[in-house]
Write a protein that holds these residues in place. Sequence first.
Motif, mmCIF file in Angstrom:
data_model
loop_
_atom_site.group_PDB
_atom_site.id
_atom_site.type_symbol
_atom_site.label_atom_id
_atom_site.label_comp_id
_atom_site.label_asym_id
_atom_site.label_seq_id
_atom_site.Cartn_x
_atom_site.Cartn_y
_atom_site.Cartn_z
ATOM 1 N N MET A 1 8.454 -8.834 -1.156
ATOM 2 C CA MET A 1 7.643 -8.338 0.068
ATOM 3 C C MET A 1 6.574 -9.478 0.157
ATOM 4 O O MET A 1 6.189 -9.678 1.190
ATOM 5 C CB MET A 1 7.037 -6.940 -0.166
ATOM 6 N N ILE B 1 3.347 -3.145 0.695
ATOM 7 C CA ILE B 1 2.367 -3.510 -0.285
ATOM 8 C C ILE B 1 1.211 -2.674 -0.643
ATOM 9 O O ILE B 1 1.164 -1.988 -1.847
ATOM 10 C CB ILE B 1 1.695 -5.142 -0.457
ATOM 11 N N PHE C 1 7.805 -12.414 1.964
ATOM 12 C CA PHE C 1 7.784 -12.483 3.241
ATOM 13 C C PHE C 1 6.367 -12.277 3.851
ATOM 14 O O PHE C 1 6.142 -12.958 4.869
ATOM 15 C CB PHE C 1 8.497 -11.070 3.669
ATOM 16 N N LEU C 2 5.547 -11.570 3.394
ATOM 17 C CA LEU C 2 4.083 -11.539 3.894
ATOM 18 C C LEU C 2 3.300 -13.230 3.595
ATOM 19 O O LEU C 2 2.868 -13.552 4.552
ATOM 20 C CB LEU C 2 3.086 -10.738 2.889
ATOM 21 N N ILE D 1 11.370 -5.995 -5.801
ATOM 22 C CA ILE D 1 10.899 -5.692 -4.648
ATOM 23 C C ILE D 1 9.536 -5.982 -4.174
ATOM 24 O O ILE D 1 9.182 -6.782 -3.109
ATOM 25 C CB ILE D 1 10.869 -4.105 -4.369
ATOM 26 N N PHE E 1 5.255 -5.768 5.852
ATOM 27 C CA PHE E 1 5.422 -6.074 4.686
ATOM 28 C C PHE E 1 3.832 -5.812 3.807
ATOM 29 O O PHE E 1 3.827 -5.234 2.781
ATOM 30 C CB PHE E 1 5.568 -7.574 4.524
ATOM 31 N N ALA E 2 2.817 -6.171 4.736
ATOM 32 C CA ALA E 2 1.444 -5.692 4.287
ATOM 33 C C ALA E 2 1.269 -4.321 3.996
ATOM 34 O O ALA E 2 0.672 -3.689 2.668
ATOM 35 C CB ALA E 2 0.253 -6.253 5.079
ATOM 36 N N MET F 1 13.057 3.738 -2.786
ATOM 37 C CA MET F 1 12.277 3.702 -4.086
ATOM 38 C C MET F 1 11.402 4.747 -3.919
ATOM 39 O O MET F 1 11.125 5.456 -4.722
ATOM 40 C CB MET F 1 11.697 2.411 -4.323
ATOM 41 N N ILE G 1 15.191 -0.960 0.867
ATOM 42 C CA ILE G 1 15.120 -0.557 -0.601
ATOM 43 C C ILE G 1 13.810 0.117 -1.103
ATOM 44 O O ILE G 1 13.827 1.108 -1.768
ATOM 45 C CB ILE G 1 15.576 -1.846 -1.404
ATOM 46 N N VAL G 2 12.733 -0.539 -0.615
ATOM 47 C CA VAL G 2 11.369 0.057 -0.892
ATOM 48 C C VAL G 2 11.403 1.477 -0.269
ATOM 49 O O VAL G 2 10.838 2.392 -0.946
ATOM 50 C CB VAL G 2 10.438 -0.740 -0.141
ATOM 51 N N ILE H 1 20.581 -4.642 -4.607
ATOM 52 C CA ILE H 1 19.797 -5.671 -4.047
ATOM 53 C C ILE H 1 20.542 -6.408 -2.767
ATOM 54 O O ILE H 1 20.162 -7.094 -2.046
ATOM 55 C CB ILE H 1 19.266 -6.533 -5.031
ATOM 56 N N GLY I 1 15.798 -10.258 8.848
ATOM 57 C CA GLY I 1 14.214 -10.472 8.318
ATOM 58 C C GLY I 1 13.706 -9.718 7.390
ATOM 59 O O GLY I 1 12.557 -9.531 7.669
ATOM 60 N N GLY I 2 14.413 -9.070 6.372
ATOM 61 C CA GLY I 2 14.001 -8.357 5.320
ATOM 62 C C GLY I 2 13.951 -6.844 5.414
ATOM 63 O O GLY I 2 13.400 -6.079 4.743
ATOM 64 N N LEU J 1 2.714 0.424 -1.844
ATOM 65 C CA LEU J 1 2.981 0.361 -3.468
ATOM 66 C C LEU J 1 1.869 0.773 -4.430
ATOM 67 O O LEU J 1 1.925 1.129 -5.211
ATOM 68 C CB LEU J 1 3.897 -0.943 -3.647
ATOM 69 N N LEU K 1 1.306 -4.465 -10.219
ATOM 70 C CA LEU K 1 2.097 -3.118 -10.025
ATOM 71 C C LEU K 1 3.140 -3.052 -11.113
ATOM 72 O O LEU K 1 3.407 -1.998 -11.698
ATOM 73 C CB LEU K 1 3.141 -3.443 -8.596
ATOM 74 N N PHE L 1 15.530 -5.389 2.221
ATOM 75 C CA PHE L 1 14.461 -5.313 1.390
ATOM 76 C C PHE L 1 13.623 -3.936 1.767
ATOM 77 O O PHE L 1 13.151 -3.293 0.932
ATOM 78 C CB PHE L 1 13.817 -6.219 0.995
ATOM 79 N N ILE L 2 12.861 -3.842 3.052
ATOM 80 C CA ILE L 2 12.137 -2.853 3.515
ATOM 81 C C ILE L 2 12.776 -1.257 3.205
ATOM 82 O O ILE L 2 12.223 -0.353 2.488
ATOM 83 C CB ILE L 2 11.611 -2.957 4.873
#
Lengths: 353, 311
Positions: free
Chosen positions: A154, B286, A157-158, A150, B282-283, B239, B235-236, B42, B228-229, B289, A140, B232-233
């Motif tokens: 991610m 990814i 966590f995964l 990021i 999270f999967a 983005m 933030i994604v 962040i 639990g994240g 992305l 990426l 961060f999710i």
Amino acid sequence: MAGLQEKGRGAEAAFTLLRVLLPVLLALVVGGLILVALGKDPLAYYRFVVERGLLSPIGLQASITRMAPLLLIAAGLIVAFRAGLWNLGVDGQFLLAAVFVAALAPSLVAGGLPHILVILVCFAVAAAIGAAWSVIPAYLKAEHGINEIISTLMMSFLGVSLANVLIKLPFNDPSTTVPQTATLAVEDRLARLGGTTIHWGVLLGLAAVIGVHYLMSRTSLGLKLQIVGSNPRTAIHAGIDVRRLTFLAFAISAAFAGLGGAVDVMGVQGTIRADWNPAYGILVIPLIFLARFNGWAVIGFVFFFAVLMIGGESAARRMGVPTFYVLVQVALLLVFFAVVEMLDHARQKRRGA
Amino acid sequence: MEHLLTAAFLGSLLLGAVTAGVPLLLAGLGEQISEKAGVLNIGLEGMMLFGAYFGFAVAYQSGSFALGFLAGGAAGAVAALVMVLLCVRLGMNQIVVGIAITLAGEGLTALLHYFTFARSYPRLDKIGTLAVPGLSGLPVVGDALFNRSLLVYLAVLLPFALIWVFRRTQFGLNLQAAGDKPAALDAAGVSVMGTRAAAVLLTGFLGGLGGAYLSTVGGGLFLPFMTGGAGFISIVLAMLARGKPLWVLFGAFLFGASLSLTTAMQVAGIDVPTDVIQMLPFAMVILVLVVFGRHSYLPPALGLPYHRGER
């Protein structure tokens, strides 16, 4: 003249020392104030941490042993950070590799493989698993320029969730009641040094950090990585294959995190229970900054931090200060590191002007 | 497969998607404001945790959800104030300070929880709802969408309000300029630092509010590391939304749905290990992305401190 220069150099060394020690001191003081606010005696707490983590022989050996995974993670982070890549996913890389090793090692032993081969195979697998977990963020970053902070988080966590699934389903040892992997017998673990409880993984960790330090500062690969890190555009103009180096730096960094997992499992844990996640990575990251990416300083900070962790774990049981306190301390360290760094910049600017 | 499509399953999925989506929506929109102004925040995960703890503590002590939400937002804004001082005002590394805020949020709220609620784990009652006349009686969607608390309706309206702010107001244009070409904003006589400070404080407030919703309404209690994240999710989400608030709305409920799948599947009587379901969001990030990564966009001056007179 010579005397004046000598004096200047001495002052510079004193400043360097101050730059390193001041954040630590400030973090301890402010952390102590937080303890006071929570109704605990900070001096008693710190005394207990030092006694248990540094002064008692058992504690000291535990602290040094704890350095092994931390040093290997640190070695990987030095490579990534110097190459300008924020690999914040080390915890996933570490845990996933650890879980695979925890499942693989006992079955290799049962298969009759000699001790040395068990270790070699497990280390290779751990490094490969860690590196594999960095391929997507590297792709990426290299192909689409997507911020790796990021994507690595991610993936982390995964990876942590996947590690739990693996422990609970395919790698679960049916002979135990709680979900956990089969246990590696004590005699099959990494050999201990002399009459201590310290295993040789610590030496591997030290070698890794020192090796990486020289890789980055003395070899052409290291120099290229540093150019990529400090200015990717310059790197492209210099004919450096930034894409390839991005993948490589990520892979090296994650492979070391994976090795850290292998060493912790084969040296100390022996088995992994479901939901075990020491999250060493996120705590090592600040130390790399504090050490300003210098391998030798990293070793010092890792030792300091291992003492805090081992002492803190004792204190959690004895003094009722939970280990979360270490997180607060690391956060404070980071903030004061940034403050001192900025003051230093201002000082250098004034001298330059 | 047919039991996947029962009204009970869909209703519970939708209900959960909204409950899990609201914190992501609020925090994601907050992050979008910061990113527009050129600050990569962040520390959002930490700000959400501060909001979650203080939101819960105040709602529990006062018995008022509204006060809890306000306290959560305020706690997030206070954490953001650290970022304003260190990053916007003093120009420190945004990533280092962001990690520090997240670690502090995790550590401090877990410590506070240990010393306050860890022995009794008190729970809050369910929040009062406002039924939309006529629509709340609909099958499947009625309870999930039209019989919610006031904050849910406000959160869903927020993207539309932000579209107006971004396009039609001076403040919105200033935000954009602070991220795209801060020197131009400075030349126009508007303070870059002031604009960015306002943006970061708004992010902290919205992140804290999202955290407060998560603890008070989503769980009814506070647990250490409960986000639990989610930060961060968010933030994604910001983005990938490329500055467009409606995409955050869409993404938040999509991820909310994947977060709530566990409960919905239990309702439907399907037994899937929770860890497998936990991997899903999270999967998904990814995957999104990898597939849409090329299209993510961040402003040119993102992450860079602004110093007057420097190039």
